[in-house]
Design an enzyme around this catalytic site. Structure first.
Site, PDB file in Angstrom:
ATOM      1  N   ASN A  92      29.819  32.951  52.990  1.00  0.00           N
ATOM      2  CA  ASN A  92      30.457  34.244  52.853  1.00  0.00           C
ATOM      3  C   ASN A  92      31.702  34.202  53.696  1.00  0.00           C
ATOM      4  OD1 ASN A  92      28.457  33.594  54.750  1.00  0.00           O
ATOM      5  ND2 ASN A  92      28.652  35.371  56.001  1.00  0.00           N
ATOM      6  N   THR A  93      32.850  35.436  53.267  1.00  0.00           N
ATOM      7  CA  THR A  93      33.902  35.562  53.765  1.00  0.00           C
ATOM      8  C   THR A  93      34.114  36.975  53.842  1.00  0.00           C
ATOM      9  OG1 THR A  93      34.697  35.163  51.340  1.00  0.00           O
ATOM     10  CG2 THR A  93      34.984  33.372  52.552  1.00  0.00           C
ATOM     11  N   THR A  95      35.085  41.001  55.162  1.00  0.00           N
ATOM     12  CA  THR A  95      36.333  41.378  56.064  1.00  0.00           C
ATOM     13  C   THR A  95      35.968  41.287  57.562  1.00  0.00           C
ATOM     14  OG1 THR A  95      36.415  43.091  54.380  1.00  0.00           O
ATOM     15  CG2 THR A  95      37.693  43.493  56.212  1.00  0.00           C
ATOM     16  N   LEU A 222      41.429  36.957  43.563  1.00  0.00           N
ATOM     17  CA  LEU A 222      41.536  38.179  44.271  1.00  0.00           C
ATOM     18  C   LEU A 222      42.209  39.264  43.067  1.00  0.00           C
ATOM     19  CD1 LEU A 222      43.249  37.334  47.771  1.00  0.00           C
ATOM     20  CD2 LEU A 222      41.178  37.632  47.237  1.00  0.00           C
ATOM     21  N   ALA A 269      32.939  56.249  34.759  1.00  0.00           N
ATOM     22  CA  ALA A 269      33.207  56.994  36.060  1.00  0.00           C
ATOM     23  C   ALA A 269      31.884  56.742  36.652  1.00  0.00           C
ATOM     24  CB  ALA A 269      33.489  58.238  35.553  1.00  0.00           C
ATOM     25  N   PHE A 273      32.976  52.286  43.462  1.00  0.00           N
ATOM     26  CA  PHE A 273      32.470  51.026  43.373  1.00  0.00           C
ATOM     27  C   PHE A 273      31.845  50.405  44.601  1.00  0.00           C
ATOM     28  CE2 PHE A 273      37.131  50.524  43.747  1.00  0.00           C
ATOM     29  CZ  PHE A 273      37.202  49.767  44.990  1.00  0.00           C
ATOM     30  N   CYS A 277      32.438  42.368  46.968  1.00  0.00           N
ATOM     31  CA  CYS A 277      33.722  41.705  46.473  1.00  0.00           C
ATOM     32  C   CYS A 277      34.826  42.682  46.626  1.00  0.00           C
ATOM     33  CB  CYS A 277      33.421  40.971  45.300  1.00  0.00           C
ATOM     34  SG  CYS A 277      32.388  39.676  45.379  1.00  0.00           S
ATOM     35  N   PHE A 339      23.935  48.338  44.733  1.00  0.00           N
ATOM     36  CA  PHE A 339      25.530  49.055  44.489  1.00  0.00           C
ATOM     37  C   PHE A 339      25.628  48.921  42.885  1.00  0.00           C
ATOM     38  CE2 PHE A 339      27.999  45.261  42.941  1.00  0.00           C
ATOM     39  CZ  PHE A 339      27.024  44.396  43.248  1.00  0.00           C
TER      40      PHE A 339
HETATM   41  P1  NAD Z   1      25.959  35.245  50.870  1.00  0.00           P
HETATM   42  O1  NAD Z   1      26.252  36.177  52.064  1.00  0.00           O
HETATM   43  O2  NAD Z   1      24.782  35.962  49.867  1.00  0.00           O
HETATM   44  O3  NAD Z   1      25.657  33.828  51.451  1.00  0.00           O
HETATM   45  C1  NAD Z   1      26.458  33.102  51.925  1.00  0.00           C
HETATM   46  C2  NAD Z   1      25.451  32.165  52.852  1.00  0.00           C
HETATM   47  O4  NAD Z   1      26.178  31.204  53.639  1.00  0.00           O
HETATM   48  C3  NAD Z   1      24.410  32.807  53.555  1.00  0.00           C
HETATM   49  O5  NAD Z   1      23.210  32.370  53.372  1.00  0.00           O
HETATM   50  C4  NAD Z   1      24.786  32.055  54.724  1.00  0.00           C
HETATM   51  O6  NAD Z   1      23.741  31.817  56.079  1.00  0.00           O
HETATM   52  C5  NAD Z   1      25.425  30.842  54.513  1.00  0.00           C
HETATM   53  N1  NAD Z   1      26.362  30.214  55.291  1.00  0.00           N
HETATM   54  C6  NAD Z   1      27.336  30.564  56.349  1.00  0.00           C
HETATM   55  N2  NAD Z   1      28.043  29.740  57.097  1.00  0.00           N
HETATM   56  C7  NAD Z   1      27.176  28.568  56.801  1.00  0.00           C
HETATM   57  C8  NAD Z   1      27.383  27.331  57.419  1.00  0.00           C
HETATM   58  N3  NAD Z   1      28.272  26.975  58.158  1.00  0.00           N
HETATM   59  N4  NAD Z   1      26.406  26.260  56.831  1.00  0.00           N
HETATM   60  C9  NAD Z   1      25.652  26.528  55.893  1.00  0.00           C
HETATM   61  N5  NAD Z   1      25.458  27.859  55.478  1.00  0.00           N
HETATM   62  C10 NAD Z   1      26.300  28.833  55.805  1.00  0.00           C
HETATM   63  O7  NAD Z   1      27.623  35.416  50.334  1.00  0.00           O
HETATM   64  P2  NAD Z   1      27.606  35.508  48.562  1.00  0.00           P
HETATM   65  O8  NAD Z   1      27.404  36.798  48.050  1.00  0.00           O
HETATM   66  O9  NAD Z   1      26.863  34.347  47.958  1.00  0.00           O
HETATM   67  O10 NAD Z   1      29.214  35.010  48.435  1.00  0.00           O
HETATM   68  C11 NAD Z   1      29.691  33.823  49.089  1.00  0.00           C
HETATM   69  C12 NAD Z   1      31.170  33.772  48.304  1.00  0.00           C
HETATM   70  O11 NAD Z   1      31.291  33.882  47.139  1.00  0.00           O
HETATM   71  C13 NAD Z   1      32.017  34.721  49.152  1.00  0.00           C
HETATM   72  O12 NAD Z   1      33.506  34.340  49.609  1.00  0.00           O
HETATM   73  C14 NAD Z   1      32.221  35.781  48.173  1.00  0.00           C
HETATM   74  O13 NAD Z   1      33.397  36.762  48.048  1.00  0.00           O
HETATM   75  C15 NAD Z   1      32.257  34.962  46.896  1.00  0.00           C
HETATM   76  N6  NAD Z   1      31.726  35.594  45.525  1.00  0.00           N
HETATM   77  C16 NAD Z   1      30.866  36.415  45.451  1.00  0.00           C
HETATM   78  C17 NAD Z   1      30.232  37.040  44.324  1.00  0.00           C
HETATM   79  C18 NAD Z   1      28.985  37.940  44.536  1.00  0.00           C
HETATM   80  O14 NAD Z   1      28.980  38.587  43.460  1.00  0.00           O
HETATM   81  N7  NAD Z   1      28.432  38.107  45.416  1.00  0.00           N
HETATM   82  C19 NAD Z   1      31.059  36.721  43.393  1.00  0.00           C
HETATM   83  C20 NAD Z   1      32.035  35.931  43.287  1.00  0.00           C
HETATM   84  C21 NAD Z   1      32.571  35.271  44.339  1.00  0.00           C
HETATM   85  C1  UDX Z   2      32.643  41.521  40.758  1.00  0.00           C
HETATM   86  C2  UDX Z   2      33.277  41.251  39.768  1.00  0.00           C
HETATM   87  O1  UDX Z   2      33.040  41.853  38.533  1.00  0.00           O
HETATM   88  C3  UDX Z   2      32.927  39.783  39.418  1.00  0.00           C
HETATM   89  O2  UDX Z   2      33.482  39.078  38.336  1.00  0.00           O
HETATM   90  C4  UDX Z   2      33.205  38.769  40.709  1.00  0.00           C
HETATM   91  O3  UDX Z   2      32.815  37.834  40.504  1.00  0.00           O
HETATM   92  C5  UDX Z   2      32.534  39.613  41.828  1.00  0.00           C
HETATM   93  O4  UDX Z   2      32.709  41.032  42.001  1.00  0.00           O
HETATM   94  P1  UDX Z   2      30.024  42.688  41.222  1.00  0.00           P
HETATM   95  O5  UDX Z   2      30.554  43.241  42.416  1.00  0.00           O
HETATM   96  O6  UDX Z   2      28.855  41.672  41.190  1.00  0.00           O
HETATM   97  O7  UDX Z   2      31.196  41.526  40.542  1.00  0.00           O
HETATM   98  O8  UDX Z   2      29.969  43.792  40.081  1.00  0.00           O
HETATM   99  P2  UDX Z   2      30.621  44.516  38.975  1.00  0.00           P
HETATM  100  O9  UDX Z   2      29.864  44.653  37.833  1.00  0.00           O
HETATM  101  O10 UDX Z   2      32.031  44.138  38.956  1.00  0.00           O
HETATM  102  O11 UDX Z   2      30.639  45.918  39.766  1.00  0.00           O
HETATM  103  C6  UDX Z   2      31.292  46.564  41.047  1.00  0.00           C
HETATM  104  C7  UDX Z   2      30.992  47.910  41.054  1.00  0.00           C
HETATM  105  O12 UDX Z   2      31.861  48.638  40.210  1.00  0.00           O
HETATM  106  C8  UDX Z   2      29.569  48.207  41.149  1.00  0.00           C
HETATM  107  O13 UDX Z   2      29.257  49.432  42.098  1.00  0.00           O
HETATM  108  C9  UDX Z   2      29.626  49.113  39.822  1.00  0.00           C
HETATM  109  O14 UDX Z   2      28.550  49.851  39.852  1.00  0.00           O
HETATM  110  C10 UDX Z   2      31.018  49.628  39.682  1.00  0.00           C
HETATM  111  N1  UDX Z   2      31.630  49.731  38.576  1.00  0.00           N
HETATM  112  C11 UDX Z   2      31.720  48.872  37.520  1.00  0.00           C
HETATM  113  C12 UDX Z   2      31.869  51.194  37.939  1.00  0.00           C
HETATM  114  O15 UDX Z   2      31.623  52.106  38.950  1.00  0.00           O
HETATM  115  N2  UDX Z   2      32.375  51.367  36.838  1.00  0.00           N
HETATM  116  C13 UDX Z   2      32.520  50.160  36.038  1.00  0.00           C
HETATM  117  O16 UDX Z   2      32.918  50.876  34.766  1.00  0.00           O
HETATM  118  C14 UDX Z   2      32.064  49.058  36.133  1.00  0.00           C
END
Ligand code: NAD
Ligand code: UDX
EC number: 1.1.1.22
Length: 468
Positions: A92-93, A95, A222, A269, A273, A277, A339
Site C-alpha cells: 500500500n502507498t 496518503t 498517476l 454522474a 468517486f 486510488c 465505493f
Molecule cells: P492493500 O492495502 O489492499 O494491500 C497491500 C498489502 O501489503 C497489505 O496486505 C499489507 O499488509 C501488505 N504490506 C505492507 N507492507 C508490507 C511489507 N513490508 N511486507 C509484506 N507485506 C506488506 O493495497 P492495494 O489496494 O493492493 O494497493 C497496493 C498498491 O497498488 C498501491 O500502491 C495502490 O495504489 C496500487 N493500486 C491499487 C489498485 C486498486 O484498485 N486497489 C489498482 C491499481 C494500483
Molecule cells: C481506478 C482505475 O479505474 C483503475 O484503472 C486503477 O488501476 C485503480 O483506480 P477503481 O478505483 O477500482 O479503479 O474503480 P473505478 O471503476 O475507477 O471507480 C472509481 C470511482 O469512480 C468509484 O467510486 C466509481 O463509482 C466512480 N465512478 C466511476 C463514477 O462515479 N462515475 C463513473 O462514470 C465511473
C-alpha cells in the site's frame, strides 16, 4: 532470462488477484505472494473460497485452479524473496497522515521497507518490479537502497503499474487494454523488460504490451487515474448545472459520449468517486507539481478533488433540505456502503462522508450492503475521528436484509450501484417507508419515472436524481 519463480510482496487488492492470474496463465512459473498480515494470508489459504480477503467476481475460480499448484500464499517473506528471480512490490502507498506532505504526498514507508528487505534477503541478483502506484522518480530511491544495502547483488528496477479496477479485476487482468513496463534503457534494463514481457505474453497480445522509460511508466499511472477521475468530476459538475436547469445529466452524458473523441465511458454522474486510488494519486500529483513549483498544474488537478468533495457534501445537503431541513432522529437508510459495486472495498467510499455529514445533523442511519460487514462500516466511521465509537453505534445501525433496512425510513439513499438494488420490490419498500417517502439515487440506477408514478408524494420541484 526465463522467469520460473516470482515473489510478490503485498497480498492485497492488487497483489492477490494479479498474482492469481499470472499463476493461472503461467503454470510453469511458481508464484508466491507474501504479506506481513497473518490473518490476510490465512484467508487467502482458507478452504472457503467465499471468504477470500478480496471479493472479486471470478477470483474464486482462478484461485481454486492455481492455488497449491503454482500459487502460494505465505508470511515467510525472506524465503520467498530469496528463491525468486523477480520480486514484485505491491504494498500500500496511502496518503501521508503526518509530517512533511501530510494529506498530500504518498507515504512510501512500506515501499522503502520492502526495498530494504529485498536487499537483506537476496543471495542472488533480482529483477525488482514496482507494481504499487508510486510518485514519479521513486525507482531512483528504490535503486539507491538496493545498490547500497544489497551486498553487491545486482538489481534491475522495472515499473509495471497496475490498471485493474476493483469489481472487474479478473476480467481486466485477463484482457487488459495494455500492460505498461518501464525500465532502464541500457542492455541489462532491456533484458529485464524482456523477461517481464515474456511473462505477460503468455496471454496478452504483444502489441498490447507497451515498454517505456521508467519515469514515463511511473507518471503514466498517476496520469491515467487523474484523467479518469477528472471525467467523473466533470460530469458531476454538469449534474449540478442540470439540476438547476431541467437538463437531464444521463441524456447529456449520452449525447456527449456519442462523440467518438469523448467516448461513452466514465461519464456516470454519481454521489462522488471513491476508492483507494483516485484521491490519493491526484493528491500525490498535486504535491509533486507543487514541489517543482508548478502552481497552475497543481491547482488544475486539485480542482478535481474539490469538485468531488463538493458533490459528496451536496448530496448530503440535498437530503437534509428535502427532509424539511431537519433530519434529527429521522431514519435514513443507506443502500450500499462499498465505493462501487462488486467489491467489498470501502476505502474513501462516498458513503462514509455522506453518513458523517448526516450524523452531524443527528440523523439515524441504517446501512445495508451486500458485501460489507458491520465491523468495517463502524471502523470506517471511527477512522474519521469525528466522534466517539459509542455515538457512532448509537446513530448508525447495520442490517443484513434490505427490506428490514427500509422499514419506517423517511428516506432511502442509494450510495453504491449494486445490481440487486434495481431488482428490489420497490412497491413493497415504498409501502414500508414513512410518508412522504423519499429516495435519493446517488447512482442514477433506479427507474425514476416508475417510482414517481408509484409515489403520490413525489414533488415536481425535485426533478433530478433525488426523489420520488
Ligand atoms: P492493500 O492495502 O489492499 O494491500 C497491500 C498489502 O501489503 C497489505 O496486505 C499489507 O499488509 C501488505 N504490506 C505492507 N507492507 C508490507 C511489507 N513490508 N511486507 C509484506 N507485506 C506488506 O493495497 P492495494 O489496494 O493492493 O494497493 C497496493 C498498491 O497498488 C498501491 O500502491 C495502490 O495504489 C496500487 N493500486 C491499487 C489498485 C486498486 O484498485 N486497489 C489498482 C491499481 C494500483
Ligand atoms: C481506478 C482505475 O479505474 C483503475 O484503472 C486503477 O488501476 C485503480 O483506480 P477503481 O478505483 O477500482 O479503479 O474503480 P473505478 O471503476 O475507477 O471507480 C472509481 C470511482 O469512480 C468509484 O467510486 C466509481 O463509482 C466512480 N465512478 C466511476 C463514477 O462515479 N462515475 C463513473 O462514470 C465511473
Amino acid at each position: 532470462m526465463k522467469i520460473t519463480k516470482i515473489c510478490c510482496i503485498g497480498a492485497g487488492y492488487v497483489g492477490g488477484p494479479t498474482m492469481a492470474v499470472i499463476a493461472q496463465k503461467c503454470p510453469d512459473i511458481t508464484v508466491t505472494v507474501v504479506d506481513i498480515n497473518q490473518a490476510r494470508i490465512d484467508a487467502w489459504n482458507g478452504e472457503d473460497l467465499d471468504k477470500l480477503p478480496v471479493y472479486e467476481p471470478g477470483l474464486d475460480k482462478v484461485v481454486a485452479e492455481a492455488r497449491g499448484r503454482n500459487l502460494f500464499f505465505s508470511t515467510d517473506v525472506n524465503k520467498a524473496i530469496d528463491e525468486a528471480q523477480m520480486v514484485f512490490i505491491s504494498v500500500n502507498t496511502p496518503t501521508k497522515t503526518y509530517g512533511e506532505g501530510k494529506g498530500m504526498a504518498a507515504d512510501l514507508k512500506w515501499v522503502e521497507l520492502c526495498a530494504r528487505q529485498i536487499a537483506a534477503a537476496s543471495t542472488s541478483d533480482k529483477i525488482v518490479v514496482e507494481k504499487s502506484t508510486l510518485p514519479v522518480r521513486t525507482a531512483q530511491a528504490v535503486k539507491d537502497i538496493l545498490d547500497n544495502t544489497g551486498g553487491g547483488r545486482k538489481f534491475q528496477i522495472l515499473s509495471n503499474p497496475e490498471f485493474l479496477a476493483e469489481g472487474t479485476a479478473v476480467e481486466d487482468l485477463l484482457a487488459p487494454d495494455r500492460v505498461l513496463i518501464g525500465g532502464d534503457p541500457g542492455p541489462e534494463g532491456q533484458e529485464a523488460i524482456e523477461a517481464l514481457v515474456s511473462v505477460y505474453a503468455a496471454w496478452v497480445p504483444r502489441e498490447r504490451i507497451l515498454t517505456t522509460n521508467i519515469w514515463s511508466s511511473e507518471l503514466s499511472k498517476l496520469t491515467a487515474n487523474a484523467f479518469l477521475a477528472q471525467r467523473v468530476s466533470s460530469i458531476n459538475a454538469i449534474s449540478e448545472l442540470c439540476e438547476q436547469t431541467g437538463a437531464d445529466v444521463t441524456e447529456v452524458a449520452r449525447a456527449i459520449g456519442a462523440d467518438s473523441r469523448i467516448g461513452p465511458k466514465f461519464l456516470k454522474a454519481s454521489v462522488g468517486f471513491g476508492g483507494s486510488c483516485f484521491q490519493k494519486d491526484i493528491l500525490n500529483m498535486v504535491y509533486i507539481s507543487r514541489s517543482y513549483g508548478l502552481t497552475e498544474v497543481a491547482d488544475y488537478w486539485e480542482q478535481v478533488i474539490k469538485m468531488n468533495d463538493h458533490q459528496k457534501a451536496r448530496f448530503a445537503k440535498n437530503i437534509i433540505k428535502s427532509l424539511y431541513n431537519t433530519v434529527n432522529g429521522k431514519k435514513i437508510t443507506f443502500l450500499g456502503w462499498a465505493f462501487k459495486k462488486d467489491t467489498n472495498d470501502t476505502r474513501e467510499s462516498a458513503a462514509i462522508y455522506v453518513a458523517d455529514h448526516l450524523i452531524n445533523e443527528q440523523a439515524q442511519i441504517t446501512v445495508y450492503d451486500p458485501k460489507v460487514s458491520e465491523e468495517k462500516i463502524y471502523a470506517d466511521l471511527e477512522y474519521l475521528n469525528t466522534r466517539s465509537p459509542e455515538e457512532i453505534r448509537r446513530l448508525v445501525k447495520v442490517v443484513y436484509d434490505p427490506y428490514e433496512a427500509c422499514l419506517d425510513a423517511h428516506a432511502v439513499a442509494i450510495l453504491t450501484e449494486w445490481d440487486e438494488f434495481v431488482d428490489y420490490d420497490w412497491q413493497r419498500i415504498y409501502e414500508a417507508m414513512l410518508k412522504p417517502a423519499k429516495v435519493f439515487d446517488g447512482r442514477n440506477i433506479l427507474p425514476h419515472e416508475e417510482l414517481r408514478t408509484m409515489a403520490s408524494a413525489y414533488s415536481p420541484s425535485e426533478r433530478q436524481y433525488s426523489n420520488y
